[in-house]
Scaffold this active site. Structure first.
Site, mmCIF file in Angstrom:
data_model
loop_
_atom_site.group_PDB
_atom_site.id
_atom_site.type_symbol
_atom_site.label_atom_id
_atom_site.label_comp_id
_atom_site.label_asym_id
_atom_site.label_seq_id
_atom_site.Cartn_x
_atom_site.Cartn_y
_atom_site.Cartn_z
ATOM 1 N N ASP A 141 11.020 -49.745 -8.736
ATOM 2 C CA ASP A 141 9.874 -48.838 -8.732
ATOM 3 C C ASP A 141 10.232 -47.474 -9.311
ATOM 4 O O ASP A 141 11.383 -47.198 -9.655
ATOM 5 C CB ASP A 141 9.357 -48.669 -7.299
ATOM 6 C CG ASP A 141 8.881 -49.987 -6.710
ATOM 7 O OD1 ASP A 141 8.164 -50.717 -7.407
ATOM 8 O OD2 ASP A 141 9.243 -50.283 -5.561
ATOM 9 N N TYR A 219 21.386 -54.159 -2.972
ATOM 10 C CA TYR A 219 20.869 -52.796 -3.055
ATOM 11 C C TYR A 219 21.735 -51.866 -2.213
ATOM 12 O O TYR A 219 22.265 -52.268 -1.176
ATOM 13 C CB TYR A 219 19.431 -52.719 -2.538
ATOM 14 C CG TYR A 219 18.391 -53.255 -3.497
ATOM 15 C CD1 TYR A 219 17.776 -52.418 -4.430
ATOM 16 C CD2 TYR A 219 18.012 -54.592 -3.469
ATOM 17 C CE1 TYR A 219 16.815 -52.898 -5.301
ATOM 18 C CE2 TYR A 219 17.044 -55.083 -4.339
ATOM 19 C CZ TYR A 219 16.457 -54.232 -5.250
ATOM 20 O OH TYR A 219 15.504 -54.707 -6.115
#
Length: 430
Positions: A141, A219
């Protein structure tokens, strides 16, 4: 009256000059039509070819010359007769100025659009994006960074083709050989902006898909400790391990996602070797095969509430029980800036980078680090210069102090519509 005659003569002379120029233009057009110089546009462009090209044309009277500079850009279609191969590229980017990775959101700049600009400029792209069989591993994003994003697509190859695709004229390089191949890392990085870099490339089979062939994604989320109870955060985080329904830990997309079962295979929380003004930088690591939209940021947001002592670690168990909590409580996601797509793992995928490209890549990244360190030094000077003001005895007590708002427990907050309610609404609209 004399002025009017002069104007008429002037107009007549201009009209005559226009006819002369039209005749000259027709003559030049005729000469160009029989000229073979334009075939130079169909040469096999090497990696050192520049976008701008200067062509000299002589005026018929021989008195002057002019240079015409070719505009950047090219038609990818005429490169279809070149060999091409299917490759995976490992990409890093600093997400601060980008509206996400994907260009499909039509918000610019995006990382993807910058990559394709570079591929077109370097003439590595054969055909358009759709024809290149393009795929990406992750769709990060706005503001999110990565040091391990992976994309795959057909790129022009310098090697001799070794196969024909179903009898068509397109020639593919199928072997995994790479000696004598174009230095994709060097060529592409030369045209990318400073906050995007290709870290390596690897030949892959034509049935490879950067998203669906991925075995796992990792992540990292960085944060300053600031008196957080990291032991409680670790206790809460371990409850996320395993396969669960994470609909209360994501932004729900009921139109496209119909199952919210995901598996977290690794969770870690640990300090880094970075500290500032007595504050330690920590990192949270998550690994899983796939993640939902905003899943990592939602999980981190709840862990922060636990670390602040505002929620019990047991709130994780409760939110994972979707029979008990079918509607997600409203809470603010963690910031996107500290989130990094660390790695995307694939079977038998080894990315390559030539020694020269690796050296240039390292030098570039070191230079970027030094630039940000200089900015840090400037902000530190600003902090030091404002310290006397903070100790000014003339200031009223508690001036500038921020009152902490009373915490509303997650389970007592307003909730979002459930998945079933969202689906029902979608059905009623169709």
């Amino acid at each position: 009256m004399g002025t009017q005659v002069s104007d008429a003569e002037y107009v007549t002379s201009l009209q005559a000059r226009v006819k002369e120029l039209e005749a000259e233009n027709a003559n030049l057009s005729s000469r160009l039509a029989h000229c073979h110089c334009s075939q130079a546009d169909h040469i096999s462009y090497g990696p050192d070819y520049k976008d701008t090209k200067v062509t000299e044309l002589k005026i018929s009277n021989g008195e002057s010359q002019r240079k015409i500079r070719k505009k950047p850009g090219y038609n990818t279609g005429f490169l279809s007769h070149h060999s091409k191969r299917y490759v995976a590229l490992k990409v890093m980017y600093f997400g601060k100025r980008f509206y996400g990775f994907s260009a499909e959101a039509q918000m610019e700049p995006s990382v993807e659009s910058e990559i394709f600009k570079a591929l077109k400029t370097t003439r590595l792209l054969v055909g358009d994006k759709k024809e290149s069989q393009y795929s990406r591993c992750g769709r990060t994003d706005k503001g999110v960074s990565s040091v391990g994003q992976v994309i795959a697509l057909f790129l022009r190859s310098k090697l001799k083709a070794s196969g024909i695709n179903n009898g068509s004229s397109e020639e593919f390089v199928f072997e995994e050989k790479h000696e004598g191949e174009l230095d994709y890392v060097r060529v592409i990085n030369r045209e990318l902006p400073n906050d995007i870099r290709v870290l390596g490339w690897c030949p892959v089979p034509v049935d490879f898909h950067a998203r669906f062939s991925c075995l796992s994604r990792e992540y990292k989320y960085f944060f300053w400790n600031e008196n957080l109870n990291t032991l409680a955060m670790k206790t809460a985080g371990t409850k996320l391990l395993g396969e669960h329904d994470f609909r209360n830990f994501c932004k729900m997309d009921a139109a496209n996602v119909h199952t919210y079962m995901r598996c977290i295979s690794m969770f870690e929380i640990s300090p880094t070797d970075v500290s500032y003004d007595g504050n330690q930088l920590w990192v949270i690591k998550f690994r899983g095969r796939a993640f939902l939209w905003h899943q990592v940021r939602c999980m981190v947001a709840v862990l922060f509430l636990v670390g602040q002592g505002l929620e019990s670690p047991d709130v994780i168990d409760i939110l994972l029980d979707t029979n008990r909590i079918p509607r997600k409580p409203q809470y603010v996601m963690a910031s996107e800036a500290p989130l990094v797509l660390q790695s995307c793992e694939f079977e038998n995928l080894k990315f390559m980078c030539s020694p020269d490209s690796g050296k240039a890549l390292r030098a570039h990244l070191v230079n970027e680090c030094q630039i940000y360190q200089l900015e840090t030094a400037i902000f530190r000077e600003a902090i030091l210069n404002c310290v006397p003001q903070l100790h000014d005895q003339s200031l009223p007590p508690n001036q500038g102090s921020k009152k902490k708002g009373s915490h509303i427990p997650l389970l007592s907050r307003p909730t979002e519509p459930s998945y079933e309610e969202r689906r029902a609404k979608l059905s009623s609209c169709t």
